[in-house]
Design a protein around this motif. Structure first.
Motif, mmCIF file in Angstrom:
data_model
loop_
_atom_site.group_PDB
_atom_site.id
_atom_site.type_symbol
_atom_site.label_atom_id
_atom_site.label_comp_id
_atom_site.label_asym_id
_atom_site.label_seq_id
_atom_site.Cartn_x
_atom_site.Cartn_y
_atom_site.Cartn_z
ATOM 1 N N TRP A 13 1.682 -128.297 -42.421
ATOM 2 C CA TRP A 13 2.862 -127.446 -42.225
ATOM 3 C C TRP A 13 3.336 -126.815 -43.536
ATOM 4 O O TRP A 13 3.974 -125.759 -43.534
ATOM 5 N N LEU A 14 3.015 -127.469 -44.655
ATOM 6 C CA LEU A 14 3.558 -127.034 -45.946
ATOM 7 C C LEU A 14 2.973 -125.697 -46.394
ATOM 8 O O LEU A 14 3.694 -124.821 -46.887
ATOM 9 N N LYS A 15 1.686 -125.512 -46.195
ATOM 10 C CA LYS A 15 1.069 -124.246 -46.617
ATOM 11 C C LYS A 15 1.581 -123.063 -45.796
ATOM 12 O O LYS A 15 1.949 -122.026 -46.374
ATOM 13 N N PRO A 16 1.626 -123.142 -44.448
ATOM 14 C CA PRO A 16 2.205 -122.022 -43.695
ATOM 15 C C PRO A 16 3.671 -121.770 -44.054
ATOM 16 O O PRO A 16 4.105 -120.605 -44.105
ATOM 17 N N TYR A 17 4.425 -122.847 -44.323
ATOM 18 C CA TYR A 17 5.838 -122.693 -44.689
ATOM 19 C C TYR A 17 5.978 -121.922 -46.007
ATOM 20 O O TYR A 17 6.772 -120.970 -46.113
ATOM 21 N N ALA A 18 5.206 -122.327 -47.013
ATOM 22 C CA ALA A 18 5.296 -121.665 -48.316
ATOM 23 C C ALA A 18 4.857 -120.206 -48.205
ATOM 24 O O ALA A 18 5.466 -119.306 -48.802
ATOM 25 N N ALA A 19 3.792 -119.957 -47.434
ATOM 26 C CA ALA A 19 3.325 -118.583 -47.246
ATOM 27 C C ALA A 19 4.379 -117.747 -46.540
ATOM 28 O O ALA A 19 4.628 -116.586 -46.905
ATOM 29 N N PHE A 20 5.020 -118.315 -45.526
ATOM 30 C CA PHE A 20 6.067 -117.599 -44.789
ATOM 31 C C PHE A 20 7.216 -117.245 -45.734
ATOM 32 O O PHE A 20 7.719 -116.110 -45.719
ATOM 33 N N CYS A 21 7.652 -118.211 -46.550
ATOM 34 C CA CYS A 21 8.762 -117.954 -47.474
ATOM 35 C C CYS A 21 8.403 -116.853 -48.469
ATOM 36 O O CYS A 21 9.238 -116.000 -48.799
ATOM 37 N N PHE A 22 7.161 -116.864 -48.935
ATOM 38 C CA PHE A 22 6.724 -115.800 -49.844
ATOM 39 C C PHE A 22 6.784 -114.440 -49.160
ATOM 40 O O PHE A 22 7.315 -113.468 -49.712
ATOM 41 N N LEU A 23 6.248 -114.352 -47.930
ATOM 42 C CA LEU A 23 6.239 -113.081 -47.211
ATOM 43 C C LEU A 23 7.664 -112.635 -46.866
ATOM 44 O O LEU A 23 7.982 -111.438 -46.963
ATOM 45 N N ARG A 24 8.500 -113.562 -46.486
ATOM 46 C CA ARG A 24 9.904 -113.233 -46.191
ATOM 47 C C ARG A 24 10.568 -112.596 -47.407
ATOM 48 O O ARG A 24 11.270 -111.581 -47.301
ATOM 49 N N ASP A 25 10.335 -113.178 -48.571
ATOM 50 C CA ASP A 25 10.972 -112.667 -49.784
ATOM 51 C C ASP A 25 10.322 -111.367 -50.259
ATOM 52 O O ASP A 25 11.006 -110.453 -50.726
ATOM 53 N N PHE A 26 9.011 -111.274 -50.105
ATOM 54 C CA PHE A 26 8.296 -110.072 -50.562
ATOM 55 C C PHE A 26 8.693 -108.859 -49.724
ATOM 56 O O PHE A 26 8.955 -107.775 -50.261
ATOM 57 N N PHE A 27 8.755 -109.044 -48.395
ATOM 58 C CA PHE A 27 9.098 -107.924 -47.515
ATOM 59 C C PHE A 27 10.609 -107.829 -47.259
ATOM 60 O O PHE A 27 11.057 -106.921 -46.555
ATOM 61 N N GLU A 28 11.359 -108.794 -47.792
ATOM 62 C CA GLU A 28 12.819 -108.845 -47.658
ATOM 63 C C GLU A 28 13.265 -108.926 -46.208
ATOM 64 O O GLU A 28 14.309 -108.385 -45.831
ATOM 65 N N THR A 29 12.458 -109.578 -45.384
ATOM 66 C CA THR A 29 12.828 -109.801 -43.989
ATOM 67 C C THR A 29 11.927 -110.877 -43.398
ATOM 68 O O THR A 29 10.773 -111.040 -43.821
ATOM 69 N N SER A 30 12.473 -111.604 -42.411
ATOM 70 C CA SER A 30 11.670 -112.569 -41.650
ATOM 71 C C SER A 30 11.117 -111.943 -40.377
ATOM 72 O O SER A 30 10.402 -112.616 -39.622
ATOM 73 N N GLU A 31 11.450 -110.699 -40.139
ATOM 74 C CA GLU A 31 10.949 -109.981 -38.969
ATOM 75 C C GLU A 31 9.487 -109.653 -39.204
ATOM 76 O O GLU A 31 9.139 -108.762 -39.985
#
Length: 981
Positions: free
Chosen positions: A411-429
């Motif tokens: 779960w840790l790798k998908p979580y970290a990747a998600f947080c990176f993408l959320r911050d990079f694209f400035e959205t969780s959408e």
């Protein structure tokens, strides 16, 4: 014809074989049978269809089931009893530990061993849950007790007129230097004298055993179990005498093994405190409660007589990266912990001086009345990043981190990747993430690769989760050693823009939304916004996602609350375009079919399932503005008959159009009021048409309240009222029961935590029997009684398998509730507190004392109190306006969850007066209290004798003379089997 190979050679007299008989008293319903299934082929190898059916017979008023098999000497297995229908489909099964069968040494070939068992209920399994096994009943004396592997059978001669009886009983709650005896009606059992009784040996895992050779002529034998302490005090079990008898016409049985379940004694009862993690205040925190603060809270709990600390969910919720994320029930990840609760001072022993000064400055700035979610998150992550930059190589290469990563990388790798993408694209959408919108293992591995440019950012998320794990584990271990259960919270849903829906989209119905129908909390229902679960898909791997989720929780908690347990029976499902919670349907449920409705004379489905809008309704709702509303949002399809335009035919479309409509700002009414009125029009329907099957319909909740219904003819009204009542209160019961019995056991069996279910609101009849069957502890809030004829619950009448509380995080505190409604306050004062005087305007300490005492004296297994309600016991803590102590407003979907206690844990730990008041209440209420010596392992605490309890209550009666004493109750349920002993 080939015979089934049982490992025996048929007809060979020299083969060492033994007959095993099973016997179990159990009352079944018509068409049901009892079956035994086990781990070996002769018992079906856990395939229930191949299990051994038992035969019923009556013994007095009792229905007893029996059956037998022949096995070789030295045979052993595990087995469980099942109730099945006439096709061997499982109706229910035993809970708890599987029965263990081991043939003893010395039994002779051809002889019979009879296993006499009792059906194990869900509550029988509770002592083996980690809350009791590892915390409450953790035995410091285990190592000093001789544990027997089982007593060997005495070799009985074939013609001997004697039977060996093995007595077996479970006793999880026993003090040091206490023994268990069986005493009874014959000389071998001491003729009811404890000192001459049969002493049992401890066999591990709460099991006590003893054997005795008894002459056939001595049967039947009546007996009881008894605790006997070094001081000579004997405590004989409650209830009627037990009895073992034999059939005089049968001579085969030489050995009878009795499994007598739990020793029947006064049920164990405890108390606890509830507070959200973010609401805790300490001298060390940075604007919000932190995991390490739990150690201080545990100290206070122990000193106050509490065995439990209950929290709200602690998972990462940082979807929006703003204060909306303060909502703790909308998880970004069901596995990751929330960075909000990190103690940055504990990240390293070598924090540079400038960072220490930054931390001290932040402590001053963030020490507000309420949580500043955004500022606190930003500050903690900024400081954590600086410490990470200083020591990342040291930590990431440590064996401790490597072990953590190895155990959690799934779960840790998908979580970290998600947080990176959320911050990079400035959205969780995720639709905004380009090629990363859809998850795949290949894309994930590229994102978290050591060669990627952003690998350090990925590692930072690992680093934060690692330290959160260390800090929560430290607090959790501390609580266990102190005899305090840490109770977590399992949210019913996850955010639709979460790691889990990204990685496992097939497990969710993304075009739907989860909520609750109208209830005590909100007359318009609730829309939580989570996607509903695809249970059919989840079942394909035996609910692996749920099992992993519970396993993760079990690393830190020994008990948990299942949020909205009704969701595991059925969920209130709304379309994703809905904003309110009113126009939904239950999933699963049996809909009204078009054919069924037509048989009843209902045929105009367009009329019933489309919003009913007439000119007079518009004029009544909008007054002079009705023409603006009609031209902006509606089309007139017949004279004076209207329908919504395509661009405004859902709640979300209406809200969006209102915001962009410049003319609406010229209206006298507020935008909120216009929106609410337009929503009323959209909801003015009688039937909801299923978007996936246009021939299926669902009656709208409270359909009689609509003008659409009121305009129908009498025949249609009568038919629809009857079908409505059937849909909501009858036709779904068996379906929902079956659904819960598929899903809930997967949760309960995936961890060893004690499970409690939040069962407030509209409760179908099937819920409580299933909860009882599965050993799930329910919730009782006095102001929200389950009984429809009561305004206020009666704590003295609660069942044992409940948690009782005067309030919870979803409603106002005790003080605020008291002040909200003068007439209700007077009814409570008169009917519950039995006073004809005018009640005080404020919830004075005497009132709080009365209400808390009511709950502590109740039969409920747990009495758990919000910290705010406990602070009401002392006047100096009631200076803060009561309304400010409320944690959640369920009617507001964008509520800011930010309540902070106005007193630090350090101050509370110094307040000996408050601790003494609470501890005396707990002790006098007959509840267990933990030992205070931190050096001592948690050991069982026996409740007072009945005589002591009476004298303590007499002392207690004088404390609060202003408040009349409630009706006396010993607080103990008379029926033993549902009790954790």
């Amino acid at each position: 014809m080939a015979m089934v190979n049982l490992g025996l050679i048929s007809g060979n007299k020299s083969v060492n074989s033994v007959k095993i008989s099973f016997r179990l008293p159990y009352l079944t319903q018509w068409g049901q049978s009892l079956l035994v299934c086990g781990s070996v082929p002769v018992l079906g190898s856990w395939n229930v269809k191949k299990g051994v059916l038992l035969t019923p017979f009556h013994e007095g008023t009792e229905l007893v089931w029996s059956g037998s098999i022949t096995v070789p000497k030295g045979f052993e297995c595990e087995y469980t009893y099942y109730v099945v229908d006439d096709k061997k489909n499982i109706v229910r099964w035993e809970m708890g530990k599987k029965h263990e069968l081991r043939l003893p040494e010395g039994v002779q070939s051809g002889q019979e061993i009879e296993f006499r068992d009792l059906w194990q209920t869900g509550s029988d399994a509770l002592p083996f849950r980690s809350a009791f096994r590892d915390v409450i009943f953790r035995q410091s004396w285990d190592s000093s007790i001789t544990t027997t592997a089982g007593v060997n059978c005495i070799n009985l001669e074939p013609e001997a007129e004697s039977i060996l009886v093995q007595f077996k009983v479970f006793c999880p709650n026993i003090e040091k230097d206490t023994s268990i005896y069986v005493i009874g009606s014959n000389t071998k059992l001491g003729q009811w004298k404890v000192e001459n009784g049969l002493k049992l040996s401890y066999a591990g895992e709460y099991v006590w055993l003893a054997e005795s050779v008894i002459q056939r002529s001595d049967f039947p034998i009546r007996y009881r179990y008894c605790k006997y302490g070094r001081s000579g005090n004997a405590s004989i079990e409650n209830g009627p005498n037990r009895e073992v008898s034999i059939n005089a016409s049968r001579r085969e049985a030489k050995y009878i093994y009795l499994s007598d379940g739990m020793i029947r004694e006064t049920p164990w009862r405890g108390a606890g405190v509830a507070i959200p993690m973010f609401s805790i205040r300490s001298e060390s925190d940075l604007g919000v409660g932190e995991f390490l603060d739990l150690k201080l809270l545990v100290d206070w709990a122990v000193a106050s007589g509490f065995h439990l600390v209950q929290l709200l969910p602690i998972n990462d919720t940082s979807v929006h990266q703003m204060w909306w994320d303060s909502y703790p029930y909308s998880s970004l990840s069901v596995f990751a912990l929330h960075p909000l609760y990190l103690r940055v001072q504990a990240l390293s022993k070598n924090i540079p001086e400038e960072i220490k000064q930054e931390i001290e400055s932040a402590k001053q700035q963030l020490d507000g009345k309420d949580v500043d979610y955004e500022a606190t998150m930003a500050t903690k992550l900024s400081i954590a990043k600086k410490v990470f930059n200083q020591e990342k190589d040291l930590i990431l290469n440590s064996s401790s981190f490597q072990e953590f990563f190895s155990e959690n990388e799934g779960w840790l790798k998908p979580y970290a990747a998600f947080c990176f993408l959320r911050d990079f694209f400035e959205t969780s959408e995720r639709s905004q993430w380009g090629r990363f919108a859809h998850y795949s293992e290949d894309k994930l591995e590229k994102l978290v690769s050591k060669e990627s440019l952003h690998y350090e950012i990925i590692c930072f998320h690992y680093y934060v989760q690692y330290h959160l794990h260390l800090q929560l584990s430290e607090a959790s271990d501390y609580a266990r050693k102190k005899g305090v259960i840490l109770k977590g919270d399992l949210p019913i849903g996850v955010d639709r823009n979460s790691v889990d829906t990204w990685v496992y989209p097939n497990l969710f119905r993304m075009n739907t939304s989860t909520g609750a129908p109208p209830d005590y909390f909100d007359k318009n229902g609730q829309n939580w916004g989570f996607p509903t679960y695809n249970w059919e898909e989840m079942s394909k791997d035996n609910y692996a996602w749920w099992r992993a989720r519970l396993t993760q929780m079990g690393k830190y908690f020994t008990a948990y609350r299942i949020d909205h347990i009704l969701g595991f029976f059925r969920i209130w499902e709304l379309p994703d375009h809905a904003m309110t919670g009113l126009v939904g349907k239950f999933r699963p449920s049996i809909p009204l079919s078009q054919e069924e409705l037509e048989r009843e004379g209902i045929w105009d489905f367009n009329r019933l399932s489309r919003p009913y809008i007439r000119q007079e309704i518009l004029q009544e709702k909008f007054g002079s503005a009705w023409t603006f509303v009609a031209t902006t949002f509606l089309n007139e399809y017949e004279k004076n008959c209207y329908e919504f335009k395509e661009d405004s035919n859902t709640e979300r479309k209406v809200a969006s159009k209102l915001k962009t409509s410049t003319e609406s700002s010229l209206l006298l009414d507020s935008e909120d009021k216009i929106r609410r009125s337009l929503f009323d029009l959209l909801q003015n329907i009688v039937l909801i048409q299923d978007p996936e099957n246009p021939k299926h319909f669902y009656p709208r909740f409270n359909l009689e309240d609509t003008s659409s219904f009121q305009a129908l003819d009498d025949h249609s009204k009568n038919v629809l009222k009857r079908l409505y009542f059937d849909y909501y209160f009858h036709r779904q019961e068996n379906l929902w029961r079956q659904n819960a019995l598929k899903t809930l056991p997967a949760l309960l069996n995936s961890s060893e935590m004690l499970a409690c279910g939040e069962d407030l609101g509209l409760i179908p009849n099937c819920v409580h029997p299933v909860m009882q069957e599965l050993g799930l502890v329910g919730l009782r809030i006095q102001r929200m009684p389950n009984e429809s004829d009561l305004e206020f619950g009666i704590p003295s009448q609660y069942s044992y398998m409940t948690v009782c509380a005067p309030s919870c995080h979803d409603c106002s505190t005790l003080r605020a509730w008291w002040e909200e409604d003068e007439e209700r306050r007077q009814r409570f004062f008169k009917n519950v507190m039995e006073s004809d005087e005018l009640p005080p305007d404020q919830c004075v300490p005497e009132v709080a004392h009365f209400i808390i005492r009511q709950h502590i004296e109740s039969p409920s297994m747990w009495a758990i109190f919000p910290l705010q309600d406990l602070l009401a016991l002392k006047e100096e803590y009631t200076a803060r306006p009561a309304i400010e102590e409320t944690i959640n407003d369920p009617t507001n979907p964008k509520h800011y969850w930010r309540y902070r206690a106005h007193v630090t844990l350090e101050s509370l730990n110094k307040d000996n007066e408050l601790k003494t008041i609470i501890k005396d209440l707990v002790r006098w209420g007959g509840r267990s209290i933990p030992p205070e010596d931190s050096q001592v392992e948690a050991s069982p605490i026996s409740t007072s004798s009945s005589a002591d309890a009476v004298s303590e209550k007499q002392q207690f009666a004088g404390i609060s003379e202003k408040i009349s004493h409630p009706s006396e109750s010993n607080g103990v349920p008379s029926k033993g089997p549902l009790a954790v002993r």
